[in-house]
Design a protein around this motif. Structure first.
Motif, PDB file in Angstrom:
ATOM      1  N   HIS A   1      -0.209   1.028  13.264  1.00 43.71           N
ATOM      2  CA  HIS A   1       0.277   0.800  11.721  1.00 43.71           C
ATOM      3  C   HIS A   1      -0.309  -0.399  11.299  1.00 43.71           C
TER       4      HIS A   1
ATOM      5  N   PHE B   1       1.211  -2.254   8.134  1.00 43.57           N
ATOM      6  CA  PHE B   1       1.504  -1.195   6.946  1.00 43.57           C
ATOM      7  C   PHE B   1       2.431   0.040   7.549  1.00 43.57           C
ATOM      8  N   GLY B   2       3.674  -0.119   7.053  1.00 41.05           N
ATOM      9  CA  GLY B   2       4.518   0.956   7.279  1.00 41.05           C
ATOM     10  C   GLY B   2       5.054   0.747   8.801  1.00 41.05           C
TER      11      GLY B   2
ATOM     12  N   ALA C   1      -0.107   4.878   7.663  1.00 33.42           N
ATOM     13  CA  ALA C   1      -0.388   3.429   7.304  1.00 33.42           C
ATOM     14  C   ALA C   1      -1.684   3.363   6.439  1.00 33.42           C
TER      15      ALA C   1
ATOM     16  N   LYS D   1      -0.252  -2.960  -0.302  1.00 31.34           N
ATOM     17  CA  LYS D   1       0.012  -1.800   0.190  1.00 31.34           C
ATOM     18  C   LYS D   1       0.800  -1.000  -0.864  1.00 31.34           C
TER      19      LYS D   1
END
Length: 442
Positions: A317, A320-321, A327, A342
């Protein structure tokens, strides 16, 4: 026609009311939208075209904006159209018009604006026709199926003086706008690169045979500009994304969101050189577009580059996430640090020790931004004005062209052509199936 013009003059005039009340429309703030009153002429009447997936979100999002009424729905699948109309009527207590042919909807002069959430290959076609009929447009991403028709969409907005917003939400989020502003102010130093990610859990679509068209589906109208071929469920609802006749793969599906933020932060338009490589790995199914793709877009004169990567299934990921989530986002690299942008927010890491810096998060207000632009007639009030939507969509098309040709391509951003490259230039547009032909806007 006289009533329609008077009505449009009213909508434009509401911006003056907002100014008199001291309601700001600064970029990055949710612009004021005039309140509905007992007069029906003060409501912005909107129709949604394509209401199965994202179109359902359009209906709810537009209805949530004060002073807006969704008065008509259009879809080529009668089962979807009937269900959405029933839901809307039950929720609002008012009747809604039904259309299976967008052209008949556009003839209705009681509609001020339309939202378009049909498959990609009809976005520009319907958007141009809507603006020719005097309606403002919210068009889903990517705004085009190819570069040429995207430019015609922009030309139509200018020629017919219509407001046209693109369905990428990043620019409608005050937190993301704050982050991009800090990039431009030098928070992370001299920015030389942006990297967009689209890592999503996409299972195999398997194989599906050709079969009869389901009852209640106007398949000819669904095909629109695309070549005529037998019906298959693997080329219909949602899975059309993975076929070149209708979609643009995940780079043109999810990736255009990240493309738009990356371009915005870097402060660039279209590139001069594009490299792409990838393929359809792991799954044996009907998908034509790549499920793994890496693209590099170079801007030699500006000493900047934009990288984009899409992967499916098992993946990391990269901040991100969470481990198990999709992601998606953009990392900006500068001489003094880096920033992750994001949905929906940003975070920064500064210096050699990557110390946490400024951050923020929040929700987008894309439907409010669209209606604010409809009322004020100011491009800056829109979330993503169609020129930016076209450029970010074109980046996705350029990456796909390089991938499909299997080689690096050189591009002229000024003419939006590939100098001396006949093979690549042939992919700037398509052969349109009559009568579904995107017109050249002079």
């Amino acid at each position: 026609m006289r009533d329609m013009l008077t009505r449009r003059q009213f909508l434009a005039g509401t911006s003056a009311v907002g100014a008199a009340m001291g309601l700001g429309t600064l970029r990055g703030l949710a612009p004021a939208v005039a309140k509905d009153t007992s007069s029906p002429n003060e409501a912005v009447r909107v129709a949604s075209i394509g209401v199965r997936g994202k179109g359902q979100a359009h209906i709810g999002g537009l209805e949530s904006v004060e002073g807006v009424k969704v008065v008509a729905l259009c879809d080529v699948d009668q089962s979807i159209l009937g269900a959405r109309a029933e839901q809307l009527e039950k929720r609002t207590g008012r009747k809604v018009k039904h259309y299976s042919d967008y052209r008949k909807l556009l003839d209705d002069d009681q509609i001020d604006a339309v939202s378009i959430a049909t498959p990609n290959h009809t976005h520009s076609l319907i958007g141009i026709a809507a603006m020719q009929s005097g309606k403002d447009v919210y068009v889903e991403k990517p705004c085009s199926h190819n570069i040429w028709e995207g430019r015609q969409l922009v030309a139509a907005a200018r020629k017919y003086k219509r407001m046209c917003q693109h369905g990428t939400q990043g620019r409608s989020c005050p937190a993301i706008e704050e982050g991009i502003r800090k990039i431009h102010e030098g928070l992370i130093g001299d920015v030389y690169m942006a990297r967009g990610l689209c890592f999503k859990w996409r299972p195999s679509i398997g194989h599906a045979p050709d079969e009869p068209v389901p009852p209640g589906v106007d398949y000819d109208r669904w095909l629109g500009p695309a070549p005529k071929r037998p019906f298959s469920r693997n080329r219909f609802h949602y899975n059309w994304h993975w076929h070149w006749d209708y979609g643009n793969g995940d780079m043109g599906n999810q990736g255009v969101h990240e493309m738009d933020m990356a371009r915005w932060g870097l402060g660039v338009g279209l590139p001069e050189k594009i490299h792409a490589a990838g393929g359809h790995f792991m799954f044996d199914d009907d998908q034509e577009t790549p499920n793994t793709l890496v693209c590099i877009f170079q801007y030699p004169g500006q000493k900047k580059m934009l990288a984009f990567e899409t992967r499916h299934w098992i993946t990391n990921h990269e901040g991100f996430g969470s481990e198990a989530s999709n992601a998606v986002g953009v990392t900006f690299f500068g001489s003094e640090g880096y920033m992750r942008v994001k949905y929906f927010g940003y975070e920064t890491f500064l210096g050699k020790r990557r110390q946490p810096g400024p951050s923020a998060s929040g929700s987008p207000n894309e439907y409010e931004r669209f209606i604010a632009g409809v009322r004020s007639r100011k491009h800056d009030d829109l979330g993503v004005e169609i020129e930016d939507g076209h450029l970010s969509s074109a980046l996705c098309h350029l990456g796909n062209i390089s991938y499909r040709l299997g080689r690096t391509v050189n591009f002229d951003p000024a003419t939006e052509t590939f100098p001396g490259d006949q093979q690549a230039n042939a992919m700037l547009t398509r052969d349109y199936r009559k009568p579904y032909v995107v017109p050249k806007i002079a």
